[in-house]
Design a protein around this motif. Sequence first.
Motif, PDB file in Angstrom:
ATOM      1  N   VAL A  36     -68.076 -63.815 -68.659  1.00 10.07           N
ATOM      2  CA  VAL A  36     -67.856 -62.898 -69.768  1.00 10.07           C
ATOM      3  C   VAL A  36     -68.188 -61.500 -69.266  1.00 10.07           C
ATOM      4  O   VAL A  36     -69.328 -61.229 -68.882  1.00 10.07           O
ATOM      5  N   ILE A  37     -67.192 -60.614 -69.252  1.00 16.07           N
ATOM      6  CA  ILE A  37     -67.355 -59.272 -68.693  1.00 16.07           C
ATOM      7  C   ILE A  37     -66.870 -58.241 -69.701  1.00 16.07           C
ATOM      8  O   ILE A  37     -65.785 -58.389 -70.281  1.00 16.07           O
ATOM      9  N   THR A  38     -67.655 -57.185 -69.926  1.00 14.81           N
ATOM     10  CA  THR A  38     -67.245 -56.099 -70.812  1.00 14.81           C
ATOM     11  C   THR A  38     -66.286 -55.170 -70.085  1.00 14.81           C
ATOM     12  O   THR A  38     -66.138 -55.225 -68.856  1.00 14.81           O
ATOM     13  N   LEU A  39     -65.643 -54.296 -70.835  1.00 12.93           N
ATOM     14  CA  LEU A  39     -64.708 -53.349 -70.221  1.00 12.93           C
ATOM     15  C   LEU A  39     -65.419 -52.340 -69.326  1.00 12.93           C
ATOM     16  O   LEU A  39     -64.791 -51.687 -68.491  1.00 12.93           O
ATOM     17  N   LYS A  40     -66.724 -52.190 -69.495  1.00  7.22           N
ATOM     18  CA  LYS A  40     -67.495 -51.284 -68.640  1.00  7.22           C
ATOM     19  C   LYS A  40     -67.912 -51.968 -67.339  1.00  7.22           C
ATOM     20  O   LYS A  40     -68.578 -51.358 -66.509  1.00  7.22           O
ATOM     21  N   GLY A  41     -67.543 -53.229 -67.198  1.00  3.89           N
ATOM     22  CA  GLY A  41     -67.869 -53.942 -65.976  1.00  3.89           C
ATOM     23  C   GLY A  41     -69.174 -54.698 -66.020  1.00  3.89           C
ATOM     24  O   GLY A  41     -69.592 -55.264 -65.005  1.00  3.89           O
ATOM     25  N   ASP A 142     -63.173 -62.668 -88.905  1.00  5.14           N
ATOM     26  CA  ASP A 142     -64.579 -62.384 -89.198  1.00  5.14           C
ATOM     27  C   ASP A 142     -65.028 -61.042 -88.651  1.00  5.14           C
ATOM     28  O   ASP A 142     -65.960 -60.432 -89.173  1.00  5.14           O
ATOM     29  N   SER A 143     -64.380 -60.534 -87.576  1.00  2.00           N
ATOM     30  CA  SER A 143     -64.815 -59.281 -86.968  1.00  2.00           C
ATOM     31  C   SER A 143     -63.733 -58.210 -86.996  1.00  2.00           C
ATOM     32  O   SER A 143     -63.877 -57.162 -86.396  1.00  2.00           O
ATOM     33  N   LYS A 144     -62.631 -58.484 -87.684  1.00  4.31           N
ATOM     34  CA  LYS A 144     -61.515 -57.553 -87.788  1.00  4.31           C
ATOM     35  C   LYS A 144     -61.017 -57.133 -86.407  1.00  4.31           C
ATOM     36  O   LYS A 144     -60.643 -55.988 -86.186  1.00  4.31           O
ATOM     37  N   GLY A 145     -61.002 -58.086 -85.493  1.00  5.00           N
ATOM     38  CA  GLY A 145     -60.542 -57.813 -84.140  1.00  5.00           C
ATOM     39  C   GLY A 145     -59.298 -58.602 -83.810  1.00  5.00           C
ATOM     40  O   GLY A 145     -58.712 -59.292 -84.653  1.00  5.00           O
ATOM     41  N   MET A 163     -60.799 -57.951 -78.547  1.00  2.29           N
ATOM     42  CA  MET A 163     -61.020 -56.567 -78.951  1.00  2.29           C
ATOM     43  C   MET A 163     -61.600 -56.562 -80.355  1.00  2.29           C
ATOM     44  O   MET A 163     -60.912 -56.905 -81.321  1.00  2.29           O
ATOM     45  N   CYS A 164     -62.875 -56.188 -80.452  1.00  2.00           N
ATOM     46  CA  CYS A 164     -63.591 -56.219 -81.723  1.00  2.00           C
ATOM     47  C   CYS A 164     -64.034 -54.809 -82.087  1.00  2.00           C
ATOM     48  O   CYS A 164     -63.967 -53.879 -81.282  1.00  2.00           O
ATOM     49  N   GLU A 165     -64.530 -54.650 -83.317  1.00  3.13           N
ATOM     50  CA  GLU A 165     -65.019 -53.349 -83.747  1.00  3.13           C
ATOM     51  C   GLU A 165     -66.231 -52.919 -82.944  1.00  3.13           C
ATOM     52  O   GLU A 165     -66.375 -51.763 -82.563  1.00  3.13           O
ATOM     53  N   SER A 166     -67.113 -53.874 -82.660  1.00  2.00           N
ATOM     54  CA  SER A 166     -68.379 -53.539 -82.003  1.00  2.00           C
ATOM     55  C   SER A 166     -68.288 -53.568 -80.484  1.00  2.00           C
ATOM     56  O   SER A 166     -69.004 -52.835 -79.797  1.00  2.00           O
ATOM     57  N   SER A 167     -67.421 -54.412 -79.926  1.00  9.87           N
ATOM     58  CA  SER A 167     -67.325 -54.534 -78.475  1.00  9.87           C
ATOM     59  C   SER A 167     -66.020 -55.223 -78.097  1.00  9.87           C
ATOM     60  O   SER A 167     -65.382 -55.870 -78.927  1.00  9.87           O
ATOM     61  N   PHE A 208     -69.345 -68.765 -81.197  1.00 11.48           N
ATOM     62  CA  PHE A 208     -69.497 -68.681 -79.748  1.00 11.48           C
ATOM     63  C   PHE A 208     -69.353 -67.233 -79.292  1.00 11.48           C
ATOM     64  O   PHE A 208     -70.140 -66.737 -78.480  1.00 11.48           O
ATOM     65  N   LEU A 209     -68.364 -66.528 -79.840  1.00  8.39           N
ATOM     66  CA  LEU A 209     -68.101 -65.166 -79.409  1.00  8.39           C
ATOM     67  C   LEU A 209     -69.209 -64.200 -79.807  1.00  8.39           C
ATOM     68  O   LEU A 209     -69.511 -63.251 -79.078  1.00  8.39           O
ATOM     69  N   ASN A 210     -69.820 -64.427 -80.970  1.00  2.15           N
ATOM     70  CA  ASN A 210     -70.873 -63.527 -81.429  1.00  2.15           C
ATOM     71  C   ASN A 210     -72.106 -63.549 -80.552  1.00  2.15           C
ATOM     72  O   ASN A 210     -72.935 -62.656 -80.620  1.00  2.15           O
ATOM     73  N   GLU A 211     -72.236 -64.569 -79.705  1.00  2.00           N
ATOM     74  CA  GLU A 211     -73.370 -64.612 -78.783  1.00  2.00           C
ATOM     75  C   GLU A 211     -73.272 -63.501 -77.735  1.00  2.00           C
ATOM     76  O   GLU A 211     -74.269 -63.178 -77.083  1.00  2.00           O
ATOM     77  N   PHE A 212     -72.098 -62.907 -77.578  1.00  2.06           N
ATOM     78  CA  PHE A 212     -71.910 -61.875 -76.565  1.00  2.06           C
ATOM     79  C   PHE A 212     -71.721 -60.488 -77.156  1.00  2.06           C
ATOM     80  O   PHE A 212     -71.515 -59.521 -76.432  1.00  2.06           O
ATOM     81  N   MET A 213     -71.772 -60.383 -78.459  1.00  5.61           N
ATOM     82  CA  MET A 213     -71.549 -59.082 -79.128  1.00  5.61           C
ATOM     83  C   MET A 213     -72.875 -58.347 -79.350  1.00  5.61           C
ATOM     84  O   MET A 213     -73.917 -58.944 -79.406  1.00  5.61           O
TER      85      MET A 213
END
Length: 213
Positions: A36-41, A142-145, A163-167, A208-213
Amino acid sequence: MFAAVTLLVFMCLTATSHADHHQPCHTPNMTGLMSVITLKGEVKAFGAFSYDSMGKKLRFRSNESYPTNTSIGLDLLMFFDEGVFYEIDTKNQSCEKKALQCTLHPLDVPDEATYLSTLNIGSSSIEGEGLKVNIWTGSMADSKGKYSMSVTMGCLPVSTFYMCESSSFLISIMDIETEIKDPDLLLVPSLCQGQPLEETPEGTVNSFLNEFM
């Protein structure tokens, strides 16, 4: 590289043409690795997973068998049909049982996903240098993404971009084997048995996804 990924996914999500005759496929049983990698690397997590496609069960262990310099160490056991999951801490011999409000995860194409296109990753003209994948897109209520998922012709997941609102982050799947190598990993550990279901705070969405937000 991450800017290129963002542009590619944006183009996929904003395309208007798709073939209505495609139906979402469903993945087989799997064992493999997940990152799991963010867009910032930033590497949020990297570890091994086991997935029971029929029983809708997932075990993901980050920083256990494959320690890396990541910000999150997780051991998750999720029962999507039952709507519960366990956060396991073997080191401290603790376990939390929680309600699962959202069943979206990167290892299976949701039934409501929309087929976008078929692409060749790499080269289709050079033998052994290309991989044909179907691109599926959809919304995260649930996250409007939104998400964009690529899977092989045999319905093995390759990557999913959320692509979510928060991350926003990219989940990649590697070294897949179409079997559950250790079925015991998908059983409730002894330290979790008998655990009461924790109350979910108002406004919290467990997934599962919210564990990384």
